[in-house]
Design a protein around this motif. Structure first.
Motif, PDB file in Angstrom:
ATOM      1  N   THR A 146      35.381  47.230  50.163  1.00 22.34           N
ATOM      2  CA  THR A 146      34.706  46.213  49.354  1.00 22.34           C
ATOM      3  C   THR A 146      35.573  45.833  48.155  1.00 22.34           C
ATOM      4  OG1 THR A 146      32.591  47.163  50.010  1.00 22.34           O
ATOM      5  CG2 THR A 146      32.561  45.679  48.119  1.00 22.34           C
ATOM      6  N   ALA A 147      36.158  46.855  47.509  1.00 22.96           N
ATOM      7  CA  ALA A 147      36.976  46.599  46.321  1.00 22.96           C
ATOM      8  C   ALA A 147      38.188  45.727  46.670  1.00 22.96           C
ATOM      9  CB  ALA A 147      37.424  47.915  45.696  1.00 22.96           C
ATOM     10  N   ILE A 148      38.873  46.036  47.778  1.00 20.56           N
ATOM     11  CA  ILE A 148      40.063  45.209  48.069  1.00 20.56           C
ATOM     12  C   ILE A 148      39.659  43.802  48.505  1.00 20.56           C
ATOM     13  CG2 ILE A 148      41.717  47.080  48.495  1.00 20.56           C
ATOM     14  CD1 ILE A 148      41.452  46.549  51.479  1.00 20.56           C
ATOM     15  N   ASN A 149      38.507  43.678  49.114  1.00 20.91           N
ATOM     16  CA  ASN A 149      38.049  42.324  49.448  1.00 20.91           C
ATOM     17  C   ASN A 149      37.744  41.518  48.192  1.00 20.91           C
ATOM     18  OD1 ASN A 149      37.784  41.508  52.410  1.00 20.91           O
ATOM     19  ND2 ASN A 149      37.182  43.656  52.414  1.00 20.91           N
ATOM     20  N   THR A 150      37.206  42.189  47.182  1.00 23.41           N
ATOM     21  CA  THR A 150      36.962  41.520  45.897  1.00 23.41           C
ATOM     22  C   THR A 150      38.284  41.064  45.285  1.00 23.41           C
ATOM     23  OG1 THR A 150      35.002  42.863  45.520  1.00 23.41           O
ATOM     24  CG2 THR A 150      35.983  41.832  43.583  1.00 23.41           C
ATOM     25  N   VAL A 151      39.296  41.927  45.356  1.00 23.81           N
ATOM     26  CA  VAL A 151      40.604  41.568  44.793  1.00 23.81           C
ATOM     27  C   VAL A 151      41.218  40.402  45.580  1.00 23.81           C
ATOM     28  CG1 VAL A 151      42.942  42.365  44.288  1.00 23.81           C
ATOM     29  CG2 VAL A 151      41.014  43.904  43.907  1.00 23.81           C
ATOM     30  N   LEU A 153      47.868  39.789  38.035  1.00 25.20           N
ATOM     31  CA  LEU A 153      46.500  40.264  38.241  1.00 25.20           C
ATOM     32  C   LEU A 153      46.488  41.778  38.096  1.00 25.20           C
ATOM     33  CD1 LEU A 153      43.610  39.426  39.156  1.00 25.20           C
ATOM     34  CD2 LEU A 153      44.355  39.786  41.498  1.00 25.20           C
ATOM     35  N   GLU A 154      45.785  42.260  37.070  1.00 21.50           N
ATOM     36  CA  GLU A 154      45.680  43.717  36.887  1.00 21.50           C
ATOM     37  C   GLU A 154      44.446  44.229  37.615  1.00 21.50           C
ATOM     38  OE1 GLU A 154      46.005  45.491  32.805  1.00 21.50           O
ATOM     39  OE2 GLU A 154      44.289  46.672  33.498  1.00 21.50           O
ATOM     40  N   VAL A 155      44.660  45.229  38.463  1.00 24.96           N
ATOM     41  CA  VAL A 155      43.551  45.785  39.248  1.00 24.96           C
ATOM     42  C   VAL A 155      43.364  47.269  38.921  1.00 24.96           C
ATOM     43  CG1 VAL A 155      43.955  44.133  41.126  1.00 24.96           C
ATOM     44  CG2 VAL A 155      44.986  46.408  41.252  1.00 24.96           C
ATOM     45  N   ILE A 159      51.601  38.386  40.973  1.00 24.16           N
ATOM     46  CA  ILE A 159      52.052  39.772  40.842  1.00 24.16           C
ATOM     47  C   ILE A 159      50.836  40.654  40.607  1.00 24.16           C
ATOM     48  CG2 ILE A 159      53.417  41.338  39.392  1.00 24.16           C
ATOM     49  CD1 ILE A 159      55.094  38.706  38.782  1.00 24.16           C
ATOM     50  N   ILE A 160      50.716  41.698  41.426  1.00 25.42           N
ATOM     51  CA  ILE A 160      49.577  42.601  41.286  1.00 25.42           C
ATOM     52  C   ILE A 160      50.046  43.856  40.554  1.00 25.42           C
ATOM     53  CG2 ILE A 160      47.756  43.872  42.512  1.00 25.42           C
ATOM     54  CD1 ILE A 160      47.579  41.011  43.209  1.00 25.42           C
ATOM     55  N   VAL A 161      49.300  44.229  39.535  1.00 25.85           N
ATOM     56  CA  VAL A 161      49.653  45.416  38.760  1.00 25.85           C
ATOM     57  C   VAL A 161      48.482  46.395  38.776  1.00 25.85           C
ATOM     58  CG1 VAL A 161      50.375  46.260  36.490  1.00 25.85           C
ATOM     59  CG2 VAL A 161      50.973  43.936  37.196  1.00 25.85           C
ATOM     60  N   LEU A 175      40.925  42.181  36.284  1.00 21.91           N
ATOM     61  CA  LEU A 175      39.686  42.123  37.079  1.00 21.91           C
ATOM     62  C   LEU A 175      38.628  43.110  36.619  1.00 21.91           C
ATOM     63  CD1 LEU A 175      40.335  41.569  40.867  1.00 21.91           C
ATOM     64  CD2 LEU A 175      39.259  40.061  39.214  1.00 21.91           C
ATOM     65  N   GLY A 176      39.039  44.288  36.173  1.00 22.85           N
ATOM     66  CA  GLY A 176      38.101  45.263  35.604  1.00 22.85           C
ATOM     67  C   GLY A 176      36.958  45.650  36.530  1.00 22.85           C
ATOM     68  N   HIS A 177      35.773  45.760  35.942  1.00 23.60           N
ATOM     69  CA  HIS A 177      34.653  46.345  36.674  1.00 23.60           C
ATOM     70  C   HIS A 177      34.070  45.465  37.770  1.00 23.60           C
ATOM     71  CE1 HIS A 177      34.902  49.559  33.815  1.00 23.60           C
ATOM     72  NE2 HIS A 177      34.132  50.255  34.626  1.00 23.60           N
ATOM     73  N   LEU A 178      34.515  44.224  37.851  1.00 19.23           N
ATOM     74  CA  LEU A 178      34.129  43.403  38.995  1.00 19.23           C
ATOM     75  C   LEU A 178      34.393  44.151  40.295  1.00 19.23           C
ATOM     76  CD1 LEU A 178      35.673  39.849  38.461  1.00 19.23           C
ATOM     77  CD2 LEU A 178      33.273  40.477  38.603  1.00 19.23           C
ATOM     78  N   GLN A 179      35.474  44.954  40.265  1.00 17.92           N
ATOM     79  CA  GLN A 179      35.928  45.626  41.485  1.00 17.92           C
ATOM     80  C   GLN A 179      35.019  46.762  41.942  1.00 17.92           C
ATOM     81  OE1 GLN A 179      40.522  46.170  41.019  1.00 17.92           O
ATOM     82  NE2 GLN A 179      39.647  45.666  39.048  1.00 17.92           N
ATOM     83  N   ARG A 180      34.154  47.204  41.052  1.00 14.86           N
ATOM     84  CA  ARG A 180      33.263  48.308  41.416  1.00 14.86           C
ATOM     85  C   ARG A 180      31.957  47.820  42.015  1.00 14.86           C
ATOM     86  NH1 ARG A 180      34.381  53.349  40.138  1.00 14.86           N
ATOM     87  NH2 ARG A 180      35.605  53.747  38.270  1.00 14.86           N
ATOM     88  N   GLY A 181      31.674  46.528  41.794  1.00 16.17           N
ATOM     89  CA  GLY A 181      30.350  46.044  42.184  1.00 16.17           C
ATOM     90  C   GLY A 181      30.376  45.231  43.459  1.00 16.17           C
ATOM     91  N   GLY A 182      29.253  44.599  43.690  1.00 17.02           N
ATOM     92  CA  GLY A 182      29.155  43.692  44.826  1.00 17.02           C
ATOM     93  C   GLY A 182      28.522  44.336  46.030  1.00 17.02           C
TER      94      GLY A 182
END
Ligand code: ADP
Length: 321
Positions: free
Chosen positions: A143-148, A168-170, A220-222, A249-256
């Motif tokens: 889910t997290a990588i799909n969000t990214v 993009l910082e992930v 560039i992904i960091v 991106l921050g906490h967006l990556q934890r949700g959904g």
């Protein structure tokens, strides 16, 4: 014969934990077991914040991110006194087995508790970082990588229109898995991860080569553990004169809502955890290995973080040439 088990979620939450809780509860009830739901991880375990769960307690949660049992970090559980309070609750509630859904820190706690009090525990890997040894996938990672990747797609649209360099910082303090896999899927030009040091000069050289041959934009992904996105943006601007835009991106990556993959993984792993307890297995974690859900000793998770897949890293480099 085991009659009553408990389940908790601990550490950082991840999308799909609810599907795992649902699987534990329903599989257990299917086999005639009773299930106690423990709130707020080891904190609720110590404070007796727990109660019986039934089929309805897990209705309508398979698609929801987060965890209905809530989660916490508990310093007290790291002390023998804290764990002895938890054991008093094991006796009080008649708990005969425990499923811990969480990361390697939570597994460590479970292992210590098993050693001290001999309560059978099974770990279910739930973390977006996918950094747990003993499983190729942890619940929430997909889910997290799909969000990214979704974020990369959106950034790509505006990047093409404006010919800018986007950074993009992930998430990933110690692990670059999110950055690596999302970077590969999203076609990033460079991927900076904590496991491998890459110089900004190299990144800049690649950028310049790309623009020379007519590239309209670069992404560039960091991983946060490799460098700060803002710092990388500043350095690239200084070294190349290119305009850089940074997104964190921050906490967006934890949700959904969890992806189908995460729900299927969570369902299989939760059910397997109950099976293992019923078979008398203790002190193990479930993991996905070569397409199968298997059990391995909990200690497997403690031999350091899962190493990064170099083949994937090299492939991402080749494809972003
Ligand atoms: P994660 O499970 O996501 O890796 P943490 O590392 O924060 O998250 O661990 C979650 C909780 O597990 C901690 O707050 C603590 O209660 C428990 N825990 C972690 N390490 C230990 C340990 N060595 N002994 C006992 N409990 C631990």
């Amino acid at each position: 014969m085991m009659q009553r088990i408990a389940v908790l979620t601990s550490g950082g939450d991840s999308p799909g934990m609810n599907a795992a809780i649902r699987a534990v509860v329903r599989k257990a009830i299917y086999h005639g077991l009773e299930v106690i739901g423990i709130q707020r991880g080891y904190s609720g375990f110590i404070e007796a914040d727990m109660g019986p769960m039934n089929l309805g307690s897990v209705a309508d949660i398979v698609h929801r991110g987060g965890t209905v049992l809530r989660t916490a970090r508990s310093e007290e559980f790291k002390t023998p006194e804290g764990r002895s309070k938890a054991f008093a609750n094991v006796q009080r509630f008649g708990i005969q087995g425990l499923v811990v859904i969480g990361g390697d820190g939570s597994f460590k706690g479970a292992e210590v508790f098993n050693r001290e009090y001999n309560l059978p525990v099974i770990g279910v890997p739930g973390t977006i970082d996918n950094d747990i040894t003993g499983t190729e996938f942890s619940i929430g990672f997909d889910t997290a990588i799909n969000t990214v990747v979704e974020a990369i797609n959106k950034i790509r649209d505006t990047a093409t229109s404006h010919e800018r360099t986007f950074i993009l910082e992930v998430m990933g303090r110690e692990s670059g898995y999110i950055a690596l896999m999302a970077g590969l899927a999203g076609g990033a030009e460079s991927i900076l991860i904590p496991e491998l040091r890459q110089s900004i000069e190299e990144v800049c050289d690649k950028l310049k080569r790309g623009y020379k041959r007519g590239k309209l934009h670069s992404i560039i992904i960091v991983a946060e553990g490799a460098a700060s996105g803002l710092e990388v943006g500043k350095q690239i601007r200084e070294m190349t004169g290119l305009e850089t835009k940074v997104t964190i991106l921050g906490h967006l990556q934890r949700g959904g809502t969890p992806t189908a993959f995460d729900r299927i993984l969570a369902s299989q792993m939760g059910a397997k955890a109950v099976e293992l307890l019923m078979e008398g297995c203790r002190n193990h974690m479930v993991g996905m290995v070569a397409g199968k859900v298997v059990a391995s000793p909990l200690e497997a998770a403690f031999h350091g973080k899962r190493p990064i897949d170099l083949e994937i890293y090299n492939l991402a480099n080749i494809l972003s040439i």
